[in-house]
Design a protein around this motif. Structure first.
Motif, short mmCIF file in Angstrom:
data_model
loop_
_atom_site.label_atom_id
_atom_site.label_comp_id
_atom_site.label_asym_id
_atom_site.label_seq_id
_atom_site.Cartn_x
_atom_site.Cartn_y
_atom_site.Cartn_z
N ALA A 194 0.83 -1.21 0.00
CA ALA A 194 0.00 0.00 0.00
C ALA A 194 0.87 1.26 0.00
CB ALA A 194 -0.94 0.00 1.21
N LEU A 195 1.94 1.25 0.80
CA LEU A 195 2.85 2.40 0.82
C LEU A 195 3.50 2.60 -0.54
CD1 LEU A 195 4.42 4.57 2.58
CD2 LEU A 195 6.23 2.84 2.70
N THR A 196 3.94 1.51 -1.15
CA THR A 196 4.59 1.57 -2.46
C THR A 196 3.66 2.17 -3.51
OG1 THR A 196 5.99 -0.33 -1.90
CG2 THR A 196 5.69 0.16 -4.25
N ASP A 197 2.44 1.65 -3.58
CA ASP A 197 1.47 2.17 -4.55
C ASP A 197 1.20 3.65 -4.30
OD1 ASP A 197 1.31 -0.40 -5.56
OD2 ASP A 197 -0.64 -0.84 -4.63
N TRP A 198 1.03 4.02 -3.02
CA TRP A 198 0.78 5.42 -2.67
C TRP A 198 1.95 6.31 -3.09
CZ3 TRP A 198 3.65 8.33 0.86
CH2 TRP A 198 3.15 9.63 1.10
N ALA A 199 3.18 5.86 -2.79
CA ALA A 199 4.36 6.67 -3.09
C ALA A 199 4.51 6.91 -4.58
CB ALA A 199 5.62 5.99 -2.53
N PHE A 200 4.36 5.85 -5.38
CA PHE A 200 4.51 6.02 -6.82
C PHE A 200 3.43 6.93 -7.40
CE2 PHE A 200 7.09 1.90 -7.22
CZ PHE A 200 8.29 2.59 -7.35
N GLU A 201 2.23 6.87 -6.83
CA GLU A 201 1.16 7.74 -7.31
C GLU A 201 1.36 9.18 -6.82
OE1 GLU A 201 -3.62 8.35 -6.71
OE2 GLU A 201 -2.84 6.30 -6.71
N ALA A 202 1.63 9.32 -5.52
CA ALA A 202 1.73 10.65 -4.92
C ALA A 202 2.91 11.45 -5.46
CB ALA A 202 1.83 10.54 -3.40
N PHE A 203 4.00 10.78 -5.80
CA PHE A 203 5.22 11.48 -6.21
C PHE A 203 5.57 11.27 -7.68
CE2 PHE A 203 5.52 11.00 -1.62
CZ PHE A 203 5.73 12.33 -1.26
N ALA A 204 4.62 10.77 -8.46
CA ALA A 204 4.86 10.57 -9.89
C ALA A 204 5.24 11.88 -10.56
CB ALA A 204 3.64 9.96 -10.56
N GLY A 205 4.56 12.96 -10.20
CA GLY A 205 4.85 14.27 -10.79
C GLY A 205 6.22 14.80 -10.44
N ASP A 206 6.82 14.30 -9.35
CA ASP A 206 8.16 14.71 -8.95
C ASP A 206 9.23 13.82 -9.57
OD1 ASP A 206 7.20 16.75 -7.35
OD2 ASP A 206 7.22 15.54 -5.53
N GLY A 207 8.81 12.81 -10.35
CA GLY A 207 9.77 11.95 -11.02
C GLY A 207 10.18 10.72 -10.25
N LEU A 208 9.43 10.35 -9.19
CA LEU A 208 9.79 9.15 -8.43
C LEU A 208 9.57 7.90 -9.27
CD1 LEU A 208 10.70 7.95 -5.69
CD2 LEU A 208 8.29 7.74 -5.11
N VAL A 209 10.66 7.15 -9.52
CA VAL A 209 10.56 5.93 -10.31
C VAL A 209 11.16 4.72 -9.61
CG1 VAL A 209 10.52 7.13 -12.54
CG2 VAL A 209 12.72 6.42 -11.55
N ARG A 210 11.85 4.94 -8.47
CA ARG A 210 12.56 3.83 -7.82
C ARG A 210 12.42 3.93 -6.31
NH1 ARG A 210 18.72 1.74 -8.41
NH2 ARG A 210 19.02 1.22 -6.22
N LEU A 211 12.12 2.78 -5.69
CA LEU A 211 12.09 2.68 -4.24
C LEU A 211 13.10 1.62 -3.80
CD1 LEU A 211 8.25 2.82 -3.57
CD2 LEU A 211 9.94 4.65 -3.22
N ASP A 212 13.89 1.96 -2.80
CA ASP A 212 14.89 1.05 -2.25
C ASP A 212 14.46 0.56 -0.88
OD1 ASP A 212 16.47 1.66 -4.44
OD2 ASP A 212 17.77 3.05 -3.35
N LEU A 213 14.71 -0.70 -0.62
CA LEU A 213 14.45 -1.32 0.68
C LEU A 213 15.77 -1.95 1.12
CD1 LEU A 213 11.46 -3.61 1.56
CD2 LEU A 213 13.77 -4.18 2.27
N LEU A 214 16.25 -1.57 2.30
CA LEU A 214 17.52 -2.09 2.80
C LEU A 214 17.30 -2.83 4.11
CD1 LEU A 214 18.03 1.01 1.58
CD2 LEU A 214 20.36 0.29 1.97
N HIS A 215 18.07 -3.90 4.32
CA HIS A 215 18.04 -4.62 5.59
C HIS A 215 19.35 -5.38 5.75
CE1 HIS A 215 17.45 -8.64 3.83
NE2 HIS A 215 16.69 -8.03 2.95
N GLN A 216 19.65 -5.79 6.96
CA GLN A 216 20.86 -6.58 7.22
C GLN A 216 20.68 -7.98 6.64
OE1 GLN A 216 23.18 -4.75 10.94
NE2 GLN A 216 21.75 -6.31 11.52
N VAL A 217 21.81 -8.60 6.27
CA VAL A 217 21.75 -9.91 5.61
C VAL A 217 21.13 -10.99 6.48
CG1 VAL A 217 23.68 -9.47 4.06
CG2 VAL A 217 24.12 -10.49 6.29
N ASP A 218 21.20 -10.84 7.78
CA ASP A 218 20.65 -11.89 8.66
C ASP A 218 19.14 -11.77 8.84
OD1 ASP A 218 20.84 -9.55 10.19
OD2 ASP A 218 21.32 -10.62 12.03
N ASN A 219 18.51 -10.77 8.26
CA ASN A 219 17.07 -10.56 8.40
C ASN A 219 16.33 -11.23 7.24
OD1 ASN A 219 14.45 -9.65 8.74
ND2 ASN A 219 15.08 -7.59 9.35
N LYS A 220 16.21 -12.55 7.35
CA LYS A 220 15.59 -13.34 6.28
C LYS A 220 14.11 -12.98 6.09
CE LYS A 220 18.95 -17.02 6.51
NZ LYS A 220 19.90 -16.26 5.75
#
Length: 184
Positions: free
Chosen positions: A119-145
């Motif tokens: 839901a956040l992803t869909d909202w972000a791409f829609e809300a910020f499309a006009g600002d040129g948002l095309v990529r979302l990054d998700l980071l976590h430590q390798v041990d967080n399966k």
């Protein structure tokens, strides 16, 4: 548009993503008592003063437009606070932003994180499309399966291993999701 962003409340079935409220402090403190939260998050919340500070950071981020943090509540469980999702948006025109999330221990295993992140992803791409948002990054430590599974379920592709960097003691994973037509 700016006021719409500040008051946005995306939905995912019974889950409602809404701005954090002062009334959330007791649930926030309880959630942060989970040892897994201590290991994964940088801003500890041990008492009411910490919770107030945490809420202030979320509110200021929303007001400045650089951080949109949402309390995730489950309307099927008496509006129980079950998690948090956040969009860290650096600047209009940058093309990318970072997402993050956590799920309260009592709500894990119910599919909350992938639905809320979706839901956040869909909202972000829609809300910020006009600002040129095309990529979302998700980071976590390798041990967080579990975070790898959430990323996969939410359409975030594994991109690379990142070397450990303070305050994180372990290497990390970078997962990426592109808006339709976006370029990595």
């Amino acid at each position: 548009m700016e006021d719409d962003l500040r008051s946005a409340s995306p939905e995912a079935g019974p889950l409602l993503l809404r701005p954090w409220l002062t009334d959330d402090i007791p649930a926030l403190i309880e959630t942060y008592r989970d040892p897994a939260m201590h290991a994964a998050l940088r801003m500890p919340v041990a008492d009411e003063a910490d919770a107030q500070r945490w809420l202030r950071v979320q509110r200021e981020g929303r007001e400045t437009g650089i951080r949109f943090s949402f309390a995730v509540v489950d309307r099927d469980h008496a509006d129980e606070l079950v998690g948090n999702v956040v969009l860290k948006y650096p600047a209009p025109g940058s093309g990318s932003a970072e997402v993050g999330y956590w799920t309260a221990a009592r709500a894990r295993g119910r599919g909350i994180a992938p639905r809320a992140l979706g839901a956040l992803t869909d909202w972000a791409f829609e809300a910020f499309a006009g600002d040129g948002l095309v990529r979302l990054d998700l980071l976590h430590q390798v041990d967080n399966k579990a975070s790898c599974r959430v990323a996969e379920k939410s359409g975030y592709d594994f991109a690379q291993v990142l070397p450990a960097q303070p305050p994180w003691p372990l290497d990390g994973h970078l997962h990426v999701r592109l808006r339709a037509g976006g370029v990595r």
